[in-house]
Each structure stands twice: as structure tokens, then as C-alpha cells.
Design an enzyme around this catalytic site. Structure first.
Site, mmCIF file in Angstrom:
data_model
loop_
_atom_site.group_PDB
_atom_site.id
_atom_site.type_symbol
_atom_site.label_atom_id
_atom_site.label_comp_id
_atom_site.label_asym_id
_atom_site.label_seq_id
_atom_site.Cartn_x
_atom_site.Cartn_y
_atom_site.Cartn_z
ATOM 1 N N GLY A 145 0.660 -1.254 0.100
ATOM 2 C CA GLY A 145 0.139 -0.008 0.009
ATOM 3 C C GLY A 145 0.851 1.225 0.101
ATOM 4 O O GLY A 145 0.531 2.354 -0.283
ATOM 5 N N ARG A 146 2.039 1.453 0.349
ATOM 6 C CA ARG A 146 2.778 2.270 0.325
ATOM 7 C C ARG A 146 4.461 1.997 0.250
ATOM 8 O O ARG A 146 5.163 2.815 0.294
ATOM 9 C CB ARG A 146 2.790 2.936 1.791
ATOM 10 N N LYS A 156 10.187 2.313 0.698
ATOM 11 C CA LYS A 156 8.961 2.279 1.670
ATOM 12 C C LYS A 156 8.684 3.608 1.910
ATOM 13 O O LYS A 156 9.310 4.207 2.449
ATOM 14 C CB LYS A 156 9.420 1.426 3.027
ATOM 15 N N ASP A 163 -2.504 7.252 2.259
ATOM 16 C CA ASP A 163 -1.691 8.400 1.371
ATOM 17 C C ASP A 163 -0.429 7.649 0.881
ATOM 18 O O ASP A 163 0.208 8.299 -0.030
ATOM 19 C CB ASP A 163 -1.528 9.496 2.136
ATOM 20 N N GLY A 164 -0.113 6.435 1.266
ATOM 21 C CA GLY A 164 1.026 5.800 0.270
ATOM 22 C C GLY A 164 2.472 6.447 1.023
ATOM 23 O O GLY A 164 3.589 6.162 0.429
ATOM 24 N N ARG A 172 14.636 -0.699 1.447
ATOM 25 C CA ARG A 172 14.726 -1.838 2.156
ATOM 26 C C ARG A 172 15.230 -2.652 1.368
ATOM 27 O O ARG A 172 14.833 -2.930 0.156
ATOM 28 C CB ARG A 172 13.408 -2.212 2.691
ATOM 29 N N ARG A 175 5.732 -13.573 0.737
ATOM 30 C CA ARG A 175 5.357 -13.780 2.319
ATOM 31 C C ARG A 175 4.278 -15.091 2.262
ATOM 32 O O ARG A 175 3.957 -15.408 1.280
ATOM 33 C CB ARG A 175 4.544 -12.545 2.703
ATOM 34 N N ASP A 177 0.920 -11.610 6.430
ATOM 35 C CA ASP A 177 1.657 -10.997 5.577
ATOM 36 C C ASP A 177 2.966 -10.379 5.992
ATOM 37 O O ASP A 177 3.900 -10.189 5.022
ATOM 38 C CB ASP A 177 0.720 -10.019 5.142
ATOM 39 N N ASP A 230 9.331 -6.040 8.887
ATOM 40 C CA ASP A 230 8.049 -5.139 9.226
ATOM 41 C C ASP A 230 8.479 -4.828 10.664
ATOM 42 O O ASP A 230 7.977 -5.438 11.571
ATOM 43 C CB ASP A 230 6.711 -5.454 8.915
#
Length: 480
Positions: free
Chosen positions: A89-90, A110, A122-123, A173, A180, A249, A259
Site C-alpha cells: 500500500g505504500r 517504503k 496516502d502511500g 529496504r 510472504r 503477511d 516489518d
């Protein structure tokens, strides 16, 4: 001069329903905050060029290097036990960089803008959480724990709205891959068997090439991922690391930690320790992490069922035979690590009891987890309580029964008990200085002492101190 990027993008050759091709959204005024020079060297990249205006433009998403094929990955996952369609999503995968030694790594930005998977977000990302991931992922690497890495953080010159206005940032990253458990759940739930098979074949070729010759390559894949995750979570437990958001995920096929949103390190030993503000039920508490890892592996097995056998009942039977091994496998890795922390290189039946007694004493006397092992390692067991002194005597008797000198025992312990971890309050100090005052020196000092946690250097003494007692529990936030 160039940065020496060498892209070859195998994931982009999977069926197109696994991703959406999309470019990062440019930012107004990118500035480099931190560059990981040692990682750049490992990757065969030119740090001088990476730190230049041209290099910063790549980290900001304003410039796409030659050979990159930017895309956002599709995946699903169980978040706190509930299944959702997700995706990047971002984050945008620039592509796969192949190092001079032939290692293939993902390069992902990221906080690089909206994607079709943003679900109203908003990403973007804020500076604090991106620096936090940089600090902790690099500390985890230094601790010897498989993890994604952080190559750089840049500010964007723009603000992001969270509870308040915050400076925007992008993290670069580096990962063995971003495959995943949730990627397989997505394929198993929404795509064809052929697409699921293409994904599994890709994962085997990329991460477990020995499986190409196995009698059942998909059973082999399940077994190998299970082993990697059992070993990984055991290593988390051994250093008191609490991930905080062990959704499917966030479980990688490669066996890397990924994460670092609401993660933290345990101070006082308590299996029920939870730091994440959104984990109100304690699902991902320290003591629950091994069970959750097993649960996630079961979800992975479910997604593979069509490939394990043509008959569903037999596929389920095969999967169950594999995943029921997880608890014993995890305990083997954990016991092996705990023995090393106590300087035990031989195995005795009573070792598990001795370890359990120590953990119980830590819990009842509210002892700091890391510093208890540090005290043993430095021969500074100066407790007055009789039961702690009695345990110490039993431990001394146990190490005397193995054919090792005292020096060998303590050297073993030094290699397995970090002198220092990223104490939560120290991380917050560094972030506050960098984000609120533009002072990166606090973070630089912290990164330096964390870079060799088993060194037992004098300059680490200050950073090994436990936090002052507080009425307010430490809380972490996702940063999304």
C-alpha cells in the site's frame, strides 16, 4: 561514475496478477538522512554515488535506475486472525539487484506513494518510523538474526498527516525477497492452481533450489519454510525481541524478520509483555510468538494444499504431518540457544528444568532479561535472595560437569549473550533528537554501539542500563 546497480527482475516475470506495475510518486525536496555504507559495500554499490544528488533521487523515487522495473506486490493475509486482501500500500519494489557475488536481493522503497493496494492510505511514511526500522533492523542484523536490511532513509521535503503533521520520509529496504505467507494465501484464495504453482516453483528456485530435486517439491518447500521460521522465532525469543504484528503477511518465505512497525525489546522478563498499542488482546505477546508462528505456518500449509496432492484429504494429511512437527522443532532451536546462553555445550535431561527455573526467578523477581544473562556472563551475580544464589550454585555445578575450561564457558556465553540491545528508551531518544531537532548524532552513536553487540566494549556500558521505572507502560505504534 555510477552506483553499480545491476537489476534483473525475476518477480516481474511471474504472472501479472501477482503485481501492478507502477512508478514511485516523485517528492519535492529529497535530502539524505542516513546511508548504510557497510551494506552498500556488501551489495557492490558505490556509496559516494549513492550519497550524491543522483543517488538520493533514486532513494526518493524521483529517478528510476536503469534496469529497474517498479511494481507493487499483491498479497493477502490474516491480520490479528482476520483474513484480508492486502498488497503493497505504500511500498514499491524497484527490482532485484544482483551483487558481484551473485546474491539476489530486493530493493524496495517504503513510503514511495499510493498504489492500487493503498486502501485509502496516502502511500507515504513519516521520518520517525522509517528511522526506527533502520535502527532496529540493523541492530537485529548485528545480533545475528535473519532480517531485512536498511540501505538509506531520505526525507521528502513534504509533510504527512498522522495524529499531527510529521516530516515525510522514504526507507530503502533490502531483502532476500518480499515473498510472504500472505503471497501464497493470495494465490491460493484468488488465483488459479497454475498461478499458485508458478509462485511455489519461483520460491523454490529462488530460496530453496535443493527442492527442485525433491520427491515432492511442495512438501519440501513447506518443511523448509517451517524450519526457517522455527529457527527465526527461537532467535527472537533468545534476545527478548517482540515483533508486535505477526500477521501472515509479515512472515517471509526466506525466513527473514520483516516489518518493524510496533516492535520492541523486552526489559523485565514477563512472557505476557506486549508493546503494540493495537494488540489489545495480547495475541502477539512475547510468550505467544512461537504459537503464532506455528499458526501462521498452518495457514501457509493450507494455501499449498492443491499442490501437495490431487486428493484434498491426502493433501490435508500430508500437511498435518509436517506442521505438527513445528512445536518440537521450535523447542529444539530454542533449547540449543538457551544452552549456549548458559555456556552449556553438552546436553543433559535436566537442562530444560534449569532454564525454566531461571526464567521463573526472573519473572518473580522482576529481573531484566538481557542484563540477567549479561550478569552471568560477566560473573557479576551479586543477588542477595537465597533462591537466586541457590540457582547459581546449581548452574555452576552443571557447567562443571562438562569438559570445558571456565574460560571456554564464559567465551561461549559472550558470543551468545549481547552486552547491549536497542533499549526502547534509547531508540526513542535517538528518534526525538533526529525528528524534532534535526540532530542525527544521538542516532549515530546508538548505531555505533549496536553494531557489535557481543563486543562488551566500555562505551556500551551506558547503553546497557535499564530504563528508569515508570508508571506509564511503553507503547509502540504501527506508523501507518
Amino acid at each position: 561514475m555510477n552506483a553499480n546497480w545491476n537489476f534483473d527482475n525475476s518477480y516481474a516475470r511471474l504472472p501479472e496478477r501477482f503485481f501492478t506495475r507502477i512508478y514511485p510518486t516523485p517528492v519535492s525536496d529529497p535530502k539524505l538522512v542516513v546511508l548504510n555504507h557497510s551494506l552498500a559495500k556488501e551489495l557492490g554499490l558505490n556509496a559516494e554515488v549513492l550519497a550524491s544528488e543522483e543517488g538520493v533521487a533514486v532513494f526518493a523515487g524521483n529517478r528510476v535506475p536503469e534496469g529497474a522495473e517498479p511494481l507493487a506486490q499483491a498479497y493477502a493475509g490474516h491480520q490479528f486472525g482476520y483474513f484480508n486482501m492486502l498488497g503493497d500500500g505504500r511500498a514499491i519494489l524497484l527490482g532485484e539487484h544482483v551483487t558481484p557475488s551473485g546474491e539476489r536481493v530486493d530493493i524496495q522503497l517504503k513510503g514511495s506513494g499510493r498504489t492500487p493496494y493503498s486502501r485509502g492510505g496516502d502511500g507515504r511514511a513519516a521520518l520517525g518510523p522509517m528511522l526506527r526500522e533502520y535502527i532496529i533492523s540493523e541492530a537485529m542484523h548485528a545480533l545475528g538474526i535473519p532480517t531485512t536490511r536498511s540501505l538509506a532513509v531520505v526525507t521528502t521535503g513534504e509533510v504527512v498527516m498522522r495524529e499531527t503533521e510529521l516530516p515525510g520520509a522514504i526507507l530503502t529496504r533490502v531483502a532476500a525477497s518480499h515473498l510472504r505467507v500472505g503471497t501464497f494465501q493470495y494465490a491460493g484464495r484468488f488465483l488459479s492452481k497454475e498461478e499458485l504453482q508458478a509462485l511455489a516453483d519461483y520460491a523454490i528456485k529462488r530460496h530453496y533450489p535443493n527442492g527442485e530435486h525433491a520427491s515432492n517439491r511442495y512438501v519440501f518447500l513447506l518443511e523448509e519454510v517451517m524450519k526457517k521460521q522455527a529457527a527465526l522465532v527461537a532467535k527472537w525469543q533468545l534476545v527478548g525481541f517482540i515483533h508486535g504484528v505477526m500477521n501472515t503477511d509479515n512472515m517471509t518465505i526466506s525466513g527473514e524478520t520483516i516489518d518493524y512497525g510496533p516492535c520492541a525489546f523486552m526489559d523485565v522478563y514477563d512472557p505476557e509483555t506486549v508493546f503494540s498499542s493495537i494488540d489489545t488482546q495480547g495475541r502477539y505477546a512475547y510468550g505467544n510468538q512461537p504459537y503464532i508462528a506455528g499458526w501462521n505456518i498452518a495457514r501457509f500449509a493450507e494455501s499449498l494444499l492443491p499442490l501437495l496432492h490431487d486428493e484434498e484429504e491426502k493433501a490435508i494429511e500430508i500437511a498435518q504431518k509436517v506442521i505438527e512437527q513445528f512445536p518440537a522443532l521450535y523447542e529444539t532451536y530454542w533449547l540449543q540457544g538457551m544452552r549456549a546462553k548458559l555456556g552449556l555445550w553438552t546436553e543433559e535431561a535436566e537442562d530444560k528444568k534449569l532454564i525454566g527455573e531461571l526464567l521463573h526467578l526472573m519473572y518473580t523477581h522482576r529481573l531484566d532479561y538481557t542484563n540477567t544473562f549479561r550478569s552471568l556472563t560477566l560473573e557479576e551475580w551479586h543477588f542477595c535472595e537465597q533462591e537466586l544464589r541457590d540457582w547459581y550454585t546449581r548452574w555452576q555445578q552443571r557447567i562443571a560437569r562438562q569438559d570445558m575450561t571456565k574460560e571456554e564457558v564464559y567465551e561461549c556465553m559472550r558470543q551468545n549473550n549481547p552486552a547491549i540491545i536497542p533499549r526502547n528508551y534509547r531508540v526513542e531518544e535517538a528518534l526525538a533528537a533526529a525528528v524534532e531537532h534535526g540532530d542525527d548524532t544521538v542516532m549515530e552513536r546508538l548505531l555505533h554501539v549496536l553494531s557489535d553487540p557481543y563486543a562488551y566494549m566500555e562505551e556500551q556500558e551506558e547503553y546497557a542500563k535499564t530504563p528508569e521505572p515508570s508508571d506509564r507502560p511503553y507503547r509502540t505504534f504501527c506508523g501507518t
